[in-house]
Design a protein around this motif. Sequence first.
Motif, PDB file in Angstrom:
ATOM      1  N   VAL A  34      90.357   3.476  -3.070  1.00 21.67           N
ATOM      2  CA  VAL A  34      89.000   2.325  -3.040  1.00 21.67           C
ATOM      3  C   VAL A  34      88.105   3.255  -3.536  1.00 21.67           C
ATOM      4  O   VAL A  34      87.890   4.309  -2.570  1.00 21.67           O
ATOM      5  CB  VAL A  34      88.156   1.767  -2.425  1.00 21.67           C
ATOM      6  CG1 VAL A  34      86.808   0.994  -2.767  1.00 21.67           C
ATOM      7  CG2 VAL A  34      89.022   0.395  -1.586  1.00 21.67           C
ATOM      8  N   SER A  35      87.107   3.559  -4.661  1.00 23.07           N
ATOM      9  CA  SER A  35      85.805   4.216  -5.452  1.00 23.07           C
ATOM     10  C   SER A  35      84.605   3.839  -5.549  1.00 23.07           C
ATOM     11  O   SER A  35      85.794   3.149  -6.080  1.00 23.07           O
ATOM     12  CB  SER A  35      86.794   4.651  -6.539  1.00 23.07           C
ATOM     13  OG  SER A  35      85.373   6.036  -6.866  1.00 23.07           O
ATOM     14  N   THR A  36      83.943   3.347  -4.633  1.00 24.84           N
ATOM     15  CA  THR A  36      82.527   2.960  -5.355  1.00 24.84           C
ATOM     16  C   THR A  36      82.275   3.604  -6.115  1.00 24.84           C
ATOM     17  O   THR A  36      81.620   3.037  -7.366  1.00 24.84           O
ATOM     18  CB  THR A  36      81.833   2.725  -3.858  1.00 24.84           C
ATOM     19  OG1 THR A  36      81.834   3.163  -3.222  1.00 24.84           O
ATOM     20  CG2 THR A  36      82.995   1.321  -3.389  1.00 24.84           C
ATOM     21  N   GLN A  39      83.624   2.957  -9.305  1.00 26.12           N
ATOM     22  CA  GLN A  39      84.085   1.177  -9.568  1.00 26.12           C
ATOM     23  C   GLN A  39      85.131   0.963  -8.916  1.00 26.12           C
ATOM     24  O   GLN A  39      86.058   0.082 -10.485  1.00 26.12           O
ATOM     25  CB  GLN A  39      83.107   0.182 -10.690  1.00 26.12           C
ATOM     26  CG  GLN A  39      82.140   0.632 -10.008  1.00 26.12           C
ATOM     27  CD  GLN A  39      81.589  -0.760  -8.812  1.00 26.12           C
ATOM     28  OE1 GLN A  39      81.624   0.118  -7.968  1.00 26.12           O
ATOM     29  NE2 GLN A  39      81.346  -2.295  -9.158  1.00 26.12           N
ATOM     30  N   ASN A  56      82.374  -6.675  -5.033  1.00 29.89           N
ATOM     31  CA  ASN A  56      81.868  -6.411  -3.451  1.00 29.89           C
ATOM     32  C   ASN A  56      83.518  -5.317  -3.030  1.00 29.89           C
ATOM     33  O   ASN A  56      84.528  -6.502  -2.289  1.00 29.89           O
ATOM     34  CB  ASN A  56      81.842  -7.604  -2.598  1.00 29.89           C
ATOM     35  CG  ASN A  56      81.438  -7.224  -1.417  1.00 29.89           C
ATOM     36  OD1 ASN A  56      81.343  -6.810  -0.737  1.00 29.89           O
ATOM     37  ND2 ASN A  56      80.735  -8.596  -0.695  1.00 29.89           N
ATOM     38  N   PHE A  57      82.752  -4.345  -2.561  1.00 32.43           N
ATOM     39  CA  PHE A  57      83.893  -3.929  -2.103  1.00 32.43           C
ATOM     40  C   PHE A  57      84.488  -4.309  -0.483  1.00 32.43           C
ATOM     41  O   PHE A  57      85.396  -2.859   0.370  1.00 32.43           O
ATOM     42  CB  PHE A  57      84.043  -1.850  -2.550  1.00 32.43           C
ATOM     43  CG  PHE A  57      84.697  -1.780  -3.550  1.00 32.43           C
ATOM     44  CD1 PHE A  57      85.116  -1.700  -4.131  1.00 32.43           C
ATOM     45  CD2 PHE A  57      82.965  -2.007  -4.611  1.00 32.43           C
ATOM     46  CE1 PHE A  57      85.470  -0.984  -5.443  1.00 32.43           C
ATOM     47  CE2 PHE A  57      83.249  -1.549  -5.874  1.00 32.43           C
ATOM     48  CZ  PHE A  57      84.687  -0.925  -6.785  1.00 32.43           C
ATOM     49  N   GLU A  58      83.355  -4.739   0.345  1.00 32.91           N
ATOM     50  CA  GLU A  58      83.711  -4.398   1.597  1.00 32.91           C
ATOM     51  C   GLU A  58      84.838  -5.229   2.162  1.00 32.91           C
ATOM     52  O   GLU A  58      85.234  -6.676   1.526  1.00 32.91           O
ATOM     53  CB  GLU A  58      82.558  -6.245   2.052  1.00 32.91           C
ATOM     54  CG  GLU A  58      82.383  -6.285   3.739  1.00 32.91           C
ATOM     55  CD  GLU A  58      81.166  -6.352   4.156  1.00 32.91           C
ATOM     56  OE1 GLU A  58      81.312  -7.950   4.754  1.00 32.91           O
ATOM     57  OE2 GLU A  58      80.641  -7.168   2.908  1.00 32.91           O
ATOM     58  N   ASN A  61      89.829  -1.770   2.929  1.00 36.25           N
ATOM     59  CA  ASN A  61      90.269  -0.293   2.570  1.00 36.25           C
ATOM     60  C   ASN A  61      91.548   0.341   2.507  1.00 36.25           C
ATOM     61  O   ASN A  61      92.619  -1.032   2.241  1.00 36.25           O
ATOM     62  CB  ASN A  61      89.959  -0.163   4.452  1.00 36.25           C
ATOM     63  CG  ASN A  61      88.696  -0.378   4.884  1.00 36.25           C
ATOM     64  OD1 ASN A  61      87.956  -0.014   4.221  1.00 36.25           O
ATOM     65  ND2 ASN A  61      88.219  -1.377   5.963  1.00 36.25           N
TER      66      ASN A  61
END
Length: 86
Positions: A34-36, A39, A56-58, A61
Motif C-alpha cells: 500500500v502506498s499512500t 495513492q 481512505n486507506f484505513e 495492510n
Amino acid sequence: MRIAISALLAISAMLAPFTAWAQSADATGKIAEVSTAEQTIKLDDGKTYQAPAEFNFEGLNQDVEVVIFYTVIDGKRMINDLELIQ
C-alpha cells in the motif's frame, strides 16, 4: 426516415468500442503493498490499482484479502470500490 435510421446505426456502431473501454472489472487477492504517497494498492498478483484522491486507506495492510472493483482508464486500473474479505 431510412436515412436517419441508417445514420443512427452507423454512429452507434462507431461508438460501440468506446463503451467497452469504460467497463468495470474486479480483482480478488491479498494486498502486497500500500502506498499512500502514490495513492496505489498492489495485490499479490503484481497488479497495481490507482486510488482516487479522497480514498481512505484505513485498515488496508499487507496480507489483507480484498475485492477491488476497477475501471481501466488510460492504461491505469482506477479503483471504483473496494471490499474487505473476512
